[in-house]
Design a protein around this motif. Structure first.
Motif, PDB file in Angstrom:
ATOM      1  N   PHE A 160       0.830  -1.207   0.000  1.00 45.78           N
ATOM      2  CA  PHE A 160       0.000   0.000   0.000  1.00 45.78           C
ATOM      3  C   PHE A 160       0.861   1.251   0.000  1.00 45.78           C
ATOM      4  CE2 PHE A 160      -2.989  -3.174   1.424  1.00 45.78           C
ATOM      5  CZ  PHE A 160      -4.188  -2.776   0.853  1.00 45.78           C
ATOM      6  N   ASP A 161       0.377   2.266  -0.699  1.00 46.46           N
ATOM      7  CA  ASP A 161       1.074   3.546  -0.760  1.00 46.46           C
ATOM      8  C   ASP A 161       0.634   4.417   0.419  1.00 46.46           C
ATOM      9  OD1 ASP A 161       2.262   5.937  -1.334  1.00 46.46           O
ATOM     10  OD2 ASP A 161       1.143   6.320  -3.182  1.00 46.46           O
ATOM     11  N   LEU A 162       1.514   4.538   1.395  1.00 44.11           N
ATOM     12  CA  LEU A 162       1.223   5.330   2.594  1.00 44.11           C
ATOM     13  C   LEU A 162       2.092   6.587   2.638  1.00 44.11           C
ATOM     14  CD1 LEU A 162       1.041   2.421   5.213  1.00 44.11           C
ATOM     15  CD2 LEU A 162      -0.811   3.367   3.811  1.00 44.11           C
ATOM     16  N   SER A 163       2.598   6.996   1.495  1.00 43.59           N
ATOM     17  CA  SER A 163       3.553   8.098   1.437  1.00 43.59           C
ATOM     18  C   SER A 163       2.970   9.451   1.815  1.00 43.59           C
ATOM     19  CB  SER A 163       4.164   8.180   0.031  1.00 43.59           C
ATOM     20  OG  SER A 163       3.143   8.406  -0.943  1.00 43.59           O
ATOM     21  N   ALA A 164       1.628   9.572   1.843  1.00 40.51           N
ATOM     22  CA  ALA A 164       1.017  10.857   2.205  1.00 40.51           C
ATOM     23  C   ALA A 164       1.046  11.119   3.704  1.00 40.51           C
ATOM     24  CB  ALA A 164      -0.424  10.912   1.698  1.00 40.51           C
ATOM     25  N   PHE A 165       1.314  10.084   4.491  1.00 41.42           N
ATOM     26  CA  PHE A 165       1.310  10.257   5.944  1.00 41.42           C
ATOM     27  C   PHE A 165       2.354  11.283   6.369  1.00 41.42           C
ATOM     28  CE2 PHE A 165      -1.239   6.411   6.367  1.00 41.42           C
ATOM     29  CZ  PHE A 165      -1.985   6.687   7.500  1.00 41.42           C
ATOM     30  N   GLN A 166       1.899  12.251   7.159  1.00 40.39           N
ATOM     31  CA  GLN A 166       2.796  13.243   7.742  1.00 40.39           C
ATOM     32  C   GLN A 166       3.081  12.942   9.216  1.00 40.39           C
ATOM     33  OE1 GLN A 166       1.133  17.144   7.105  1.00 40.39           O
ATOM     34  NE2 GLN A 166       0.671  16.711   4.952  1.00 40.39           N
ATOM     35  N   ALA A 167       2.045  12.523   9.937  1.00 43.60           N
ATOM     36  CA  ALA A 167       2.213  12.285  11.376  1.00 43.60           C
ATOM     37  C   ALA A 167       1.257  11.209  11.855  1.00 43.60           C
ATOM     38  CB  ALA A 167       1.975  13.578  12.154  1.00 43.60           C
ATOM     39  N   LYS A 168       1.779  10.342  12.695  1.00 48.24           N
ATOM     40  CA  LYS A 168       0.991   9.283  13.322  1.00 48.24           C
ATOM     41  C   LYS A 168       1.138   9.427  14.837  1.00 48.24           C
ATOM     42  CE  LYS A 168       3.499   6.182  11.413  1.00 48.24           C
ATOM     43  NZ  LYS A 168       4.390   7.192  10.802  1.00 48.24           N
ATOM     44  N   PHE A 169       0.046   9.111  15.552  1.00 47.76           N
ATOM     45  CA  PHE A 169       0.043   9.253  17.001  1.00 47.76           C
ATOM     46  C   PHE A 169      -0.480   7.973  17.631  1.00 47.76           C
ATOM     47  CE2 PHE A 169      -0.488  13.330  14.989  1.00 47.76           C
ATOM     48  CZ  PHE A 169       0.436  14.124  15.640  1.00 47.76           C
ATOM     49  N   SER A 170      -0.066   7.739  18.872  1.00 48.16           N
ATOM     50  CA  SER A 170      -0.539   6.573  19.613  1.00 48.16           C
ATOM     51  C   SER A 170      -0.809   6.977  21.052  1.00 48.16           C
ATOM     52  CB  SER A 170       0.496   5.445  19.585  1.00 48.16           C
ATOM     53  OG  SER A 170       0.014   4.309  20.282  1.00 48.16           O
ATOM     54  N   THR A 171      -1.850   6.400  21.622  1.00 46.45           N
ATOM     55  CA  THR A 171      -2.200   6.696  23.006  1.00 46.45           C
ATOM     56  C   THR A 171      -3.048   5.561  23.561  1.00 46.45           C
ATOM     57  OG1 THR A 171      -3.104   8.421  24.468  1.00 46.45           O
ATOM     58  CG2 THR A 171      -4.343   7.935  22.464  1.00 46.45           C
ATOM     59  N   SER A 172      -3.469   5.683  24.801  1.00 50.43           N
ATOM     60  CA  SER A 172      -4.451   4.808  25.468  1.00 50.43           C
ATOM     61  C   SER A 172      -3.908   3.502  26.025  1.00 50.43           C
ATOM     62  CB  SER A 172      -5.639   4.479  24.541  1.00 50.43           C
ATOM     63  OG  SER A 172      -6.308   5.660  24.168  1.00 50.43           O
ATOM     64  N   ALA A 173      -2.700   3.088  25.660  1.00 48.26           N
ATOM     65  CA  ALA A 173      -2.167   1.818  26.143  1.00 48.26           C
ATOM     66  C   ALA A 173      -0.645   1.824  26.002  1.00 48.26           C
ATOM     67  CB  ALA A 173      -2.772   0.650  25.368  1.00 48.26           C
ATOM     68  N   PRO A 174       0.042   0.944  26.749  1.00 53.42           N
ATOM     69  CA  PRO A 174       1.500   0.858  26.624  1.00 53.42           C
ATOM     70  C   PRO A 174       1.921   0.507  25.198  1.00 53.42           C
ATOM     71  CG  PRO A 174       0.753  -0.264  28.610  1.00 53.42           C
ATOM     72  CD  PRO A 174      -0.480   0.075  27.822  1.00 53.42           C
ATOM     73  N   PHE A 175       2.945   1.191  24.714  1.00 58.03           N
ATOM     74  CA  PHE A 175       3.436   1.056  23.347  1.00 58.03           C
ATOM     75  C   PHE A 175       4.849   0.479  23.422  1.00 58.03           C
ATOM     76  CE2 PHE A 175       3.479   3.700  19.108  1.00 58.03           C
ATOM     77  CZ  PHE A 175       3.528   2.517  18.382  1.00 58.03           C
ATOM     78  N   GLY A 176       4.984  -0.795  23.098  1.00 61.10           N
ATOM     79  CA  GLY A 176       6.266  -1.470  23.232  1.00 61.10           C
ATOM     80  C   GLY A 176       7.353  -0.868  22.358  1.00 61.10           C
ATOM     81  N   ALA A 177       8.583  -0.847  22.870  1.00 59.68           N
ATOM     82  CA  ALA A 177       9.705  -0.258  22.137  1.00 59.68           C
ATOM     83  C   ALA A 177       9.932  -0.954  20.801  1.00 59.68           C
ATOM     84  CB  ALA A 177      10.968  -0.313  22.986  1.00 59.68           C
ATOM     85  N   ALA A 178       9.818  -2.280  20.766  1.00 57.46           N
ATOM     86  CA  ALA A 178      10.048  -3.021  19.520  1.00 57.46           C
ATOM     87  C   ALA A 178       9.003  -2.663  18.472  1.00 57.46           C
ATOM     88  CB  ALA A 178      10.034  -4.520  19.798  1.00 57.46           C
ATOM     89  N   LEU A 179       7.751  -2.476  18.904  1.00 63.52           N
ATOM     90  CA  LEU A 179       6.692  -2.104  17.968  1.00 63.52           C
ATOM     91  C   LEU A 179       6.915  -0.685  17.445  1.00 63.52           C
ATOM     92  CD1 LEU A 179       4.088  -2.717  16.505  1.00 63.52           C
ATOM     93  CD2 LEU A 179       2.814  -2.121  18.580  1.00 63.52           C
ATOM     94  N   LYS A 180       7.324   0.222  18.322  1.00 61.04           N
ATOM     95  CA  LYS A 180       7.631   1.587  17.869  1.00 61.04           C
ATOM     96  C   LYS A 180       8.716   1.555  16.792  1.00 61.04           C
ATOM     97  CE  LYS A 180       6.925   3.453  22.514  1.00 61.04           C
ATOM     98  NZ  LYS A 180       7.591   4.083  23.666  1.00 61.04           N
ATOM     99  N   ALA A 181       9.751   0.747  17.034  1.00 57.20           N
ATOM    100  CA  ALA A 181      10.862   0.661  16.084  1.00 57.20           C
ATOM    101  C   ALA A 181      10.388   0.134  14.732  1.00 57.20           C
ATOM    102  CB  ALA A 181      11.964  -0.232  16.648  1.00 57.20           C
ATOM    103  N   GLU A 182       9.467  -0.829  14.753  1.00 58.43           N
ATOM    104  CA  GLU A 182       8.965  -1.382  13.504  1.00 58.43           C
ATOM    105  C   GLU A 182       8.131  -0.363  12.745  1.00 58.43           C
ATOM    106  OE1 GLU A 182       6.617  -5.354  11.811  1.00 58.43           O
ATOM    107  OE2 GLU A 182       6.682  -4.955  13.968  1.00 58.43           O
ATOM    108  N   VAL A 183       7.317   0.430  13.473  1.00 56.79           N
ATOM    109  CA  VAL A 183       6.526   1.477  12.830  1.00 56.79           C
ATOM    110  C   VAL A 183       7.455   2.496  12.177  1.00 56.79           C
ATOM    111  CG1 VAL A 183       4.885   3.354  13.198  1.00 56.79           C
ATOM    112  CG2 VAL A 183       4.562   1.180  14.384  1.00 56.79           C
ATOM    113  N   LEU A 184       8.497   2.906  12.894  1.00 59.35           N
ATOM    114  CA  LEU A 184       9.451   3.875  12.345  1.00 59.35           C
ATOM    115  C   LEU A 184      10.126   3.353  11.085  1.00 59.35           C
ATOM    116  CD1 LEU A 184      11.207   5.191  15.580  1.00 59.35           C
ATOM    117  CD2 LEU A 184       9.663   6.471  14.095  1.00 59.35           C
ATOM    118  N   LYS A 185      10.401   2.081  11.059  1.00 58.43           N
ATOM    119  CA  LYS A 185      11.126   1.477   9.936  1.00 58.43           C
ATOM    120  C   LYS A 185      10.256   1.318   8.700  1.00 58.43           C
ATOM    121  CE  LYS A 185      13.721  -2.716   8.708  1.00 58.43           C
ATOM    122  NZ  LYS A 185      14.201  -4.042   9.205  1.00 58.43           N
ATOM    123  N   ARG A 186       8.985   0.962   8.892  1.00 62.73           N
ATOM    124  CA  ARG A 186       8.167   0.543   7.759  1.00 62.73           C
ATOM    125  C   ARG A 186       7.085   1.532   7.333  1.00 62.73           C
ATOM    126  NH1 ARG A 186       5.776  -5.110   9.169  1.00 62.73           N
ATOM    127  NH2 ARG A 186       5.133  -4.959   6.975  1.00 62.73           N
TER     128      ARG A 186
END
Length: 501
Positions: free
Chosen positions: A259-285
């Motif tokens: 999928f073409d997600l190149s338009a994304f400027q900013a993503k946010f997360s809240t409401s629950a613990p956000f694991g470091a490994a998952l954050k790293a994967e989001v940043l990478k992909r």
């Protein structure tokens, strides 16, 4: 602000839902018709309006129309139990309820209507008691001089508490959210994909500022990872607010990288613990900035982790946001020295007025520094590292956050205690790839008991709300306790060795 957007770009899409669009001119007119209808029915500033329904254009218009009339919107979670929904409605004092037929299947309200509640079917356009019949054709409601300290909405932070607590969020608090959004890149050309329910503050902190600033909101009636990706590509989505388990499910989709997600400027997360490994994967992909927001529906202090700027701090929840005063206190209510752990308390312009009709509960979550400055207690334990980033150590209240929803173990333990063969129980949250966390119960049966764990699990889940249900139930001879008799839930979490898949 929405009226201004409608005057500048009347045909610009305000909302999309299920391939249907609503322009700013249409949304502004619908909001005015809702406000005029409420005023026709005698609603005055400060009066409560409740809704229990799925996502729709009408729901958004109702929320904003109540604001235009000065009324206080009270969104109720359809996933809560009948008892809790009835309790929330009673606590709010709302005399008008907007409900859809799907919600009514799990929460029949005919008896409440017989007792004087007025009910409008928000998903019906014709017939007695329908949205179409209720909605006035008048498009010029009486002007209301909204004040910063007026209640904007009354939100129940969880449908799982035995005694529902309504959080009164003032207009000034919502205004601070709009100001924050402007600094986070939201604006007239923003496209925000909202995939969580409209009754959730997680949704509202992103959707309301999007509309206030003239952007476009893309709504999802029900979250589905593949559908999310399709909508993101189709609408060239620029902003989104997701809970961590949604990030996990989206990244797990086998077709994610197609999928073409190149338009994304900013993503946010809240409401629950956000694991470091998952954050790293989001940043990478996933293209675009990634910010984790730590805070409460009650407001107070907020932390932000700009993960894209601090990839070496992914194990933290970031630093206090600008204008937010976050401190750590001990059991005696005294601030702890740098480097030591303590309970997080926070103060800012974004703070609830209190729990509606519950002054004692409000006082329980307030803390005042020596100068008299008011803070909100979080119940979370943390420490500051040497760079001023907060590291969560534990959750003081043992609350389980499953799929972004708060689950209080004491409520589940109370239900288990109702079974005649149960002697004692303890509910803990364990890791779950699907939900982030999920509740598991350890149960001690009475000596004469014959019930199996499977039967007891089925029995208790039938009595719980959808978001509360136990994933597993383990029978045990005893529960680990401290010297003073407190159940050691951390030991139970460790005992449950393999995370649920």
């Amino acid at each position: 602000m929405i009226r201004f957007a409608a005057s500048q770009r009347p045909e610009h899409p305000a909302l999309f839902l299920n391939a249907h669009a609503l322009s700013y001119a249409q949304l502004d007119m619908l909001i005015s018709r809702v406000a005029a209808s409420l005023q026709r029915d005698g609603f005055k500033p400060g009066d409560r309006v409740a809704a229990c329904a799925g996502t729709s254009f009408e729901y958004v218009a109702l929320f904003l129309g109540a604001l235009r009339a000065g009324a206080v919107m009270t969104p109720l979670p359809p996933s809560a139990t009948r008892q809790n929904l009835t309790g929330m409605l009673a606590n709010s004092g709302a005399t008008l309820l907007f409900q859809d037929r799907a919600c009514a299947l799990s929460w029949p309200t005919d008896a409440l209507v017989e007792q004087g509640l007025r009910r409008i079917w928000i998903d019906e356009q014709g017939g007695p008691g329908s949205w179409g019949a209720w909605l006035s054709r008048e498009t010029r409601p009486h002007p209301v001089d909204t004040q910063p300290n007026w209640a904007f909405n009354l939100i129940y932070s969880s449908g799982t508490t035995g005694t529902p607590k309504g959080i009164v969020q003032p207009c000034s608090m919502r205004w601070s959210h709009v100001q924050r959004a402007a600094t986070n890149g939201y604006g007239p050309d923003s496209v925000t994909l909202a995939s969580t329910p409209l009754y959730s503050n997680t949704t509202l902190v992103a959707l309301l500022p999007t509309l206030a600033l003239g952007g476009t909101g893309v709504l999802m009636g029900k979250f589905d990872a593949r559908r999310y990706l399709e909508l993101a590509e189709q609408h060239r989505v620029t902003h989104t607010m997701l809970v961590p388990v949604q990030y996990q499910r989206i990244l797990d989709d086998p077709a994610f990288d197609q999928f073409d997600l190149s338009a994304f400027q900013a993503k946010f997360s809240t409401s629950a613990p956000f694991g470091a490994a998952l954050k790293a994967e989001v940043l990478k992909r996933w293209p675009g900035l990634l910010t984790e927001i730590y805070g409460m529906t009650e407001g107070g202090g907020r932390c932000e982790l700009e993960a894209h700027n601090y990839p070496h701090k992914l194990h933290t929840i970031g630093r206090p946001a600008s204008g937010h005063d976050i401190r750590l206190i001990n059991e005696a209510g005294q601030e702890v020295p740098q480097g030591q752990t303590g309970e997080i308390v926070g103060s800012s312009s974004a703070m609830m007025e209190g729990y509606y009709g519950m002054p004692e509960k409000t006082r329980e979550v307030e803390w005042f520094d020596p100068s008299g400055k008011r803070f909100i207690r979080t119940g979370d334990i943390a420490r500051y590292d040497e760079d001023g980033f907060l590291i969560l150590a534990d959750r003081k209240k043992d609350m389980v956050i499953s799929g972004g929803f708060n689950i209080y173990p004491s409520d589940l333990e109370s239900e288990l205690a109702q079974h005649p063969e149960v002697h004692d129980s303890a509910v803990v949250g364990v890791p779950s790839r699907q939900w982030g966390e999920t509740p598991v119960a350890y149960v001690v049966l009475k000596p004469t008991a014959t019930i199996s764990s499977e039967t007891l699990l089925e029995w208790v889940n039938a009595r719980l709300g959808k978001t509360q249900r136990l994933a597993d139930l383990i029978l045990t001879d005893n529960l680990p306790r401290s010297e003073i008799g407190k159940i050691l839930k951390r030991e139970l979490r460790e005992r449950y060795e393999s995370p649920l898949k």
